[in-house]
Design an enzyme around this catalytic site. Structure first.
Site, short mmCIF file in Angstrom:
data_model
loop_
_atom_site.label_atom_id
_atom_site.label_comp_id
_atom_site.label_asym_id
_atom_site.label_seq_id
_atom_site.Cartn_x
_atom_site.Cartn_y
_atom_site.Cartn_z
N GLU A 237 0.85 -1.21 0.00
CA GLU A 237 0.00 0.00 0.00
C GLU A 237 0.87 1.24 0.00
O GLU A 237 0.57 2.23 -0.69
CB GLU A 237 -0.93 -0.01 1.23
CG GLU A 237 -1.98 1.09 1.25
CD GLU A 237 -1.61 2.32 2.06
OE1 GLU A 237 -2.39 3.28 2.07
OE2 GLU A 237 -0.52 2.34 2.68
N GLU A 238 1.96 1.19 0.77
CA GLU A 238 2.83 2.37 0.90
C GLU A 238 3.67 2.61 -0.36
O GLU A 238 4.32 3.64 -0.47
CB GLU A 238 3.75 2.22 2.13
CG GLU A 238 3.02 1.90 3.45
CD GLU A 238 2.28 3.10 4.05
OE1 GLU A 238 2.21 4.16 3.41
OE2 GLU A 238 1.77 2.94 5.18
N ASP A 265 -7.73 0.64 7.76
CA ASP A 265 -6.35 1.13 7.74
C ASP A 265 -6.20 2.11 8.89
O ASP A 265 -6.59 3.28 8.77
CB ASP A 265 -6.04 1.79 6.39
CG ASP A 265 -4.58 2.20 6.27
OD1 ASP A 265 -3.81 2.02 7.24
OD2 ASP A 265 -4.20 2.70 5.19
N HIS A 343 4.68 5.92 10.06
CA HIS A 343 5.80 6.07 9.13
C HIS A 343 7.09 6.39 9.86
O HIS A 343 7.98 7.05 9.31
CB HIS A 343 5.51 7.16 8.07
CG HIS A 343 4.30 6.88 7.24
ND1 HIS A 343 3.61 7.83 6.54
CD2 HIS A 343 3.64 5.71 7.00
CE1 HIS A 343 2.58 7.27 5.91
NE2 HIS A 343 2.58 5.98 6.18
#
Ligand SMILES: *[C@@H]1O[C@H](CO)[C@@H](O)[C@H](O)[C@H]1NC(C)=O
Ligand SMILES: *[C@@H]1O[C@H](CO)[C@@H](O)[C@H](O)[C@H]1NC(C)=O
Ligand SMILES: *[C@@H]1O[C@H](CO)[C@@H](O)[C@H](O)[C@H]1NC(C)=O
Length: 375
Positions: A237-238, A265, A343
């Site tokens: 996804e990233e 998510d 992140h």
């Protein structure tokens, strides 16, 4: 979750020149990726090195390298499915007894144990060895939970341009041709390059284990839905919604009818001193499906619901929407007030505001939707 750095900011930092607009019919070019940065804007070819640099800056884009060329054909196929009556409506809530019994069996200890397994990988980066291992680990956990049920199928979906696989678990349903209900989360995590520590406890370990625990409780209850119910753990996804783009395109190419894709998510964080709510993203999602899910929250959850928006390409629901399928996205809180540690190496269970009871509320919602829509 993809975050919110504007492309212009990064282009300034890097001094990239934006390449010329793509020929929409171009074949994939080896060593390049075709990236789209906004709806209705032509995508642009970047070298992979440039793409990876954008990724490490957490720029929002969708990698459409493998899905751009046939997008119109897919949309036409999905549009032709719309005649099916099940696709347009949602049932009256009627399964209280069953739903409440399964919800009573959900376990925070299980959520903790599944998440500890996922965060123990150095990262779950879609191009790292540990990222590939994390996919295998989820597949093996879910297969173990499914046991020898012949109507449950657990497979890994291979992606041609990177090693991490998506994981797909399916309940066949008494009518296997009926429109499918899908629950999705993304199994990858990122904090920088392929070796950087990225525990991804909230993003998106939380959604991933929400689905594992809901799946476990459903199987244990003897759940055998009337229609196909699928659980997806997406790779990459990233890296620009890579896993969900490929999986959604495969459903559309096969003209598989999909009644709902519900994306989980980030389900763990609720800001200190703010009333907790299951917060539905209202852009690039289906309003009827969202309204229906909010009615399930009112019936089955201990907290209320709210709405927010998240912008272009922020999570995998967008891959389903862009194929013409209805999707919904219940999120942990209002955008902008969400987990500040994603992140990074600090996305752990120790973030103040990280809440197992909040995650449990999303697990209840998945169970409720699976049973009500599968009745
Ligand atoms: C299980 O998945 C495999 C691989 O995708 C497929 O060939 C098989 O037909 C599936 N079985 C069922 C019962 O859905
Ligand atoms: C709840 O869990 C218990 C203990 O594992 C089990 O016996 C029971 O069947 C479960 N009930 C439901 C509705 O899943
Ligand atoms: C939350 O509220 C408590 C008590 O009112 C206060 O002491 C604390 O500083 C607040 N925390 C935040 C993050 O606002």
């Amino acid at each position: 979750m993809k975050s919110f750095v504007a492309l212009a900011t990064v282009l300034l930092q890097f001094g990239f020149a934006v390449a010329s607009p793509v020929d929409a019919f171009a074949k994939p070019r080896p060593g390049f990726a075709l990236l789209q940065f906004a709806d209705d804007v032509e995508p642009v070819w970047y070298t992979l090195a440039e793409k990876y640099a954008l990724e490490e800056k957490f720029v929002k884009f969708v990698d459409v390298t493998e899905t751009w060329a046939d997008r119109k054909e897919r949309l036409a196929k999905v549009a032709s499915l719309k005649a099916n009556a099940l696709l347009a409506t949602f049932p009256v809530i009627s399964q209280q007894e069953t739903v409440n019994a399964v919800i009573a069996n959900l376990s925070i200890e299980n959520l903790q144990s599944y998440l500890a397994t996922l965060t123990a990988f150095n990262n779950r980066h879609y191009r790292s060895t540990t990222g590939a291992q994390a996919s295998n680990s989820i597949a093996s956990t879910v297969q173990g939970l499914a046991g020898d049920r012949e109507d449950i199928n657990v497979t890994q979906f291979t992606h041609s341009s990177f090693t991490q696989k998506s994981v797909i678990a399916t309940f066949a349903g008494a009518d296997p041709t009926a429109p499918v209900v899908i629950f999705g989360a993304h199994l990858d995590s990122i904090s920088g390059g392929t070796t950087a520590r990225a525990p991804g406890a909230d993003d998106d370990g939380s959604g991933s284990v929400t689905l594992i625990e809901a799946f476990r409780a459903l199987v244990e209850s003897g759940y055998a839905p009337s229609v196909p119910i699928h659980f997806h753990w997406y790779a990459g996804e990233e890296g620009g919604l890579l896993g969900s783009s490929a999986v959604a395109a495969s459903y559309a190419r096969a003209a598989t009818p999909v009644r709902a894709q519900i994306q989980l998510d980030m389900t763990a964080y609720t800001p200190p001193n703010k009333t907790a709510a299951i917060t539905f993203i209202t852009d690039r999602t289906d309003s009827s499906l969202t309204t229906y899910l909010r009615s399930l929250v009112a019936e089955y959850n201990s907290i209320g619901s709210a709405t927010s928006t998240c912008g272009y390409g922020c999570s995998d629901h967008a891959s389903w929407t862009s194929n013409g399928y209805p999707s919904a996205f219940p999120f942990e809180t209002t955008l902008g007030q969400d987990n500040p540690n994603i992140h990074s190496s600090a996305d752990t269970i120790n973030t103040p505001g990280f809440s197992w009871t909040h995650m449990l509320e999303f697990t209840k919602l998945v169970v409720a939707a699976a049973i009500e829509l599968g009745a």
